[in-house]
Motif scaffolding. Sequence first.
Motif, PDB file in Angstrom:
ATOM      1  N   GLY A 102      12.344  12.926 -20.482  1.00  9.22           N
ATOM      2  CA  GLY A 102      12.073  12.067 -21.599  1.00  9.22           C
ATOM      3  C   GLY A 102      13.011  11.081 -21.507  1.00  9.22           C
ATOM      4  O   GLY A 102      12.822   9.955 -21.903  1.00  9.22           O
ATOM      5  N   VAL A 131      23.301  12.139 -24.622  1.00 13.72           N
ATOM      6  CA  VAL A 131      22.274  12.896 -25.351  1.00 13.72           C
ATOM      7  C   VAL A 131      22.274  14.332 -24.370  1.00 13.72           C
ATOM      8  O   VAL A 131      21.762  15.455 -24.944  1.00 13.72           O
ATOM      9  CB  VAL A 131      20.923  12.351 -25.350  1.00 13.72           C
ATOM     10  N   GLN A 173      20.160  22.880 -34.062  1.00 11.54           N
ATOM     11  CA  GLN A 173      20.703  21.837 -34.974  1.00 11.54           C
ATOM     12  C   GLN A 173      20.687  22.167 -36.276  1.00 11.54           C
ATOM     13  O   GLN A 173      21.700  21.999 -37.042  1.00 11.54           O
ATOM     14  CB  GLN A 173      19.813  20.431 -34.878  1.00 11.54           C
ATOM     15  N   VAL A 194      17.081  10.997 -31.445  1.00 11.49           N
ATOM     16  CA  VAL A 194      16.849  10.566 -30.050  1.00 11.49           C
ATOM     17  C   VAL A 194      16.490  11.769 -29.018  1.00 11.49           C
ATOM     18  O   VAL A 194      15.535  11.682 -28.031  1.00 11.49           O
ATOM     19  CB  VAL A 194      18.178   9.943 -29.360  1.00 11.49           C
ATOM     20  N   CYS A 195      17.221  12.703 -29.255  1.00 11.59           N
ATOM     21  CA  CYS A 195      17.135  13.939 -28.310  1.00 11.59           C
ATOM     22  C   CYS A 195      15.864  14.604 -28.589  1.00 11.59           C
ATOM     23  O   CYS A 195      14.812  14.920 -27.648  1.00 11.59           O
ATOM     24  CB  CYS A 195      18.411  14.974 -28.748  1.00 11.59           C
ATOM     25  N   ALA A 231      12.877  12.373 -26.821  1.00 12.62           N
ATOM     26  CA  ALA A 231      12.965  12.293 -25.472  1.00 12.62           C
ATOM     27  C   ALA A 231      12.284  13.609 -25.121  1.00 12.62           C
ATOM     28  O   ALA A 231      11.548  13.975 -24.046  1.00 12.62           O
ATOM     29  CB  ALA A 231      14.256  12.220 -24.894  1.00 12.62           C
ATOM     30  N   LEU A 232      12.890  14.986 -25.864  1.00 10.95           N
ATOM     31  CA  LEU A 232      12.178  16.270 -25.499  1.00 10.95           C
ATOM     32  C   LEU A 232      10.888  16.245 -25.394  1.00 10.95           C
ATOM     33  O   LEU A 232       9.985  16.796 -24.548  1.00 10.95           O
ATOM     34  CB  LEU A 232      13.246  17.128 -26.505  1.00 10.95           C
ATOM     35  N   LEU A 290      21.405  11.053 -33.137  1.00  4.65           N
ATOM     36  CA  LEU A 290      21.391  11.708 -31.877  1.00  4.65           C
ATOM     37  C   LEU A 290      20.083  12.644 -31.777  1.00  4.65           C
ATOM     38  O   LEU A 290      19.563  12.798 -30.827  1.00  4.65           O
ATOM     39  CB  LEU A 290      22.806  12.321 -31.790  1.00  4.65           C
ATOM     40  N   THR A 291      20.179  13.435 -32.977  1.00  2.36           N
ATOM     41  CA  THR A 291      19.024  14.600 -32.982  1.00  2.36           C
ATOM     42  C   THR A 291      17.829  13.874 -32.908  1.00  2.36           C
ATOM     43  O   THR A 291      16.863  14.414 -32.013  1.00  2.36           O
ATOM     44  CB  THR A 291      19.104  15.216 -34.516  1.00  2.36           C
TER      45      THR A 291
END
Lengths: 210, 210
Positions: B175, B195, A203, A167-168, A171-172, A164-165
């Motif tokens: 994103g 997310v 995180q 992917v996040c 995207a960020l 998850l981290t």
Amino acid sequence: MEAVKPSGSKRLASAQARRNQLIMATIKCIAQKGLSGVTMADITTEAGLSLGIVNLHFQSKEKLLIETLRYISDEYRSGLDKIFDDPKKTTAEKITAHIRYDFSRKIVDRNKLAVWFAFWGETKSRPTYLAICADYIADIASNLTQLFARLKAEGNYDTVDPELTCVCYTALADGLWLDLLVTPKGLKPNQAYNVAMHYLATQFPEHFQA
Amino acid sequence: MEAVKPSGSKRLASAQARRNQLIMATIKCIAQKGLSGVTMADITTEAGLSLGIVNLHFQSKEKLLIETLRYISDEYRSGLDKIFDDPKKTTAEKITAHIRYDFSRKIVDRNKLAVWFAFWGETKSRPTYLAICADYIADIASNLTQLFARLKAEGNYDTVDPELTCVCYTALADGLWLDLLVTPKGLKPNQAYNVAMHYLATQFPEHFQA
DNA sequence: ATAAAATGAATGACCATTCATTTATTATTT
DNA sequence: AAATAATAAATGAATGGTCATTCATTTTAT
């Protein structure tokens, strides 16, 4: 002296140099005129060469465009690979280096960002463009997830989900690049870096400061 | 019955209907062929109309493209305005509604996403495209920052920086949209929503669950 | 009957690609 | 070393295809 190769080294080198010269000109022209607006004449003029040169070295306009996308992809990827494979860096250092790299001069070059997003904007209609990047995207995600998983193990981060981290963060970063491209007066590379770090600090607060 | 208007209401309505019809066809065609690949013939055929119709209703291809971008911008913006102005919702509910909206069917439509990114990919070379969105982007950011500031005051969130949170959330959403467009097999709208929520939960853990 | 809306063949501009010709480089001969 | 031949690289005028735009004509609404 070379028995096998038909042409001398000077010629080979110049052929490669021409290709690079044309790719650089293409990057600049796509940024200036857009993917829908660049012409062969634009590119060859920018490179200071003649109109026929592209077809000589790349067969067609489309192939030059694809090689340009590949050039930028490879450049980005190879920079990250170096960081990931560096035996001297700790996990946290690798992550920091990754983020620094993502918002470094070389990557946050507005011409190159313009090329990235020009191609992203066409991937739905031209799957070839996506195919060029699909592999390296998966690789980078895999590496980054691995780093997050290691840091989770090393630190005291029970609640972190490495995937998850990843992917996040990814995207960020994409979104911040878009911001840097379209609103250059608004967001500066250094601020973008701080935003990315701010997320990582949520995180892994023991390792990163916002 | 209308004394002032020179043309009857049926005609006006049909003129507006034609414009919409053409804009819808344009969205579909940009998604299918890319901004650099759409032709007038593509668009009019998709709309089931004749070749000359675009110039009749929009003067030129470029103006139709601009109206298409404006249509999508307005649609997105008006949806968010409704949420922001809803007096029945609390601050936290408004934020939740905002995120839900960002990843709702209407917004995460791949054709519309393709149009968004097609235009973003050309903003550097065509500032007009950016100009169309600049205002509404600033407005939405201002509204969202305000919501975050209120929630900070309402809850126990001393360390939250509303502006930073807004920049980070906005970039993250951009994103995630890009991911939804280019790797539809990878990320699903529902996951993207999760997310985004995951990030909000790091900022406002009392109000949102990852 | 009048006016607006819609059509689509015809036009002209633009542009990728081709290829005969020129220029530069490498190999061979004297 | 110099001259010449052979080969590759580069050029850009000419070609042909694509496509936005126009407008005389037809269709539809008032």
